[in-house]
Scaffold this motif. Structure first.
Motif: not given
Length: 116
Positions: A6-10, A13-25, A106-112
């Motif tokens: 997983e990636s893309g966390g962070g 602020q409230p109202g904002g946007s994020l896109t998380l990715s899950c890359a599979v191999s 499972w992935g390792q997780g990404t913090q939001v």
């Protein structure tokens, strides 16, 4: 060895946007269903918030985030995306992607973190 990353966390602020990715191999990506889970606090049970089947035939977003989150996949990149709009503090947590093939992965997780 099969991996989900997983990636893309962070911090947003409230109202904002994020896109998380899950890359599979090392898995037959085109035929597997990918799930996104969220764990809002340590020790709290993880919640299934979205899933998408092979070839995007079926997908589902849980009611608590419906209308704000969307899930999609790019088979050419072996990646599943979770687009999260209008994020709220209650969306804070660790987001994991998961699949079941010969075993559960499972992935390792990404913090939001959603905070002002």
């Amino acid at each position: 060895q099969a991996r989900l990353v997983e990636s893309g966390g962070g911090l947003v602020q409230p109202g904002g946007s994020l896109t998380l990715s899950c890359a599979v191999s090392e898995l037959p990506f085109r035929v597997i269903t990918i799930n996104w889970y969220r764990r809002q606090a340590p020790g709290k049970e993880s919640e299934l918030i979205a899933w998408i089947s092979r070839m995007s035939i079926k997908s589902n977003i849980t009611d608590s985030v419906k209308g704000r989150f969307t899930i999609s996949r790019d088979d050419g990149k072996s990646t599943v995306y979770l687009r999260m709009n209008n994020l709220q503090p209650e969306d804070t947590g660790v987001y994991y992607c998961n699949t079941n093939w010969d075993t559960e992965y499972w992935g390792q997780g990404t913090q939001v973190t959603v905070s002002s």
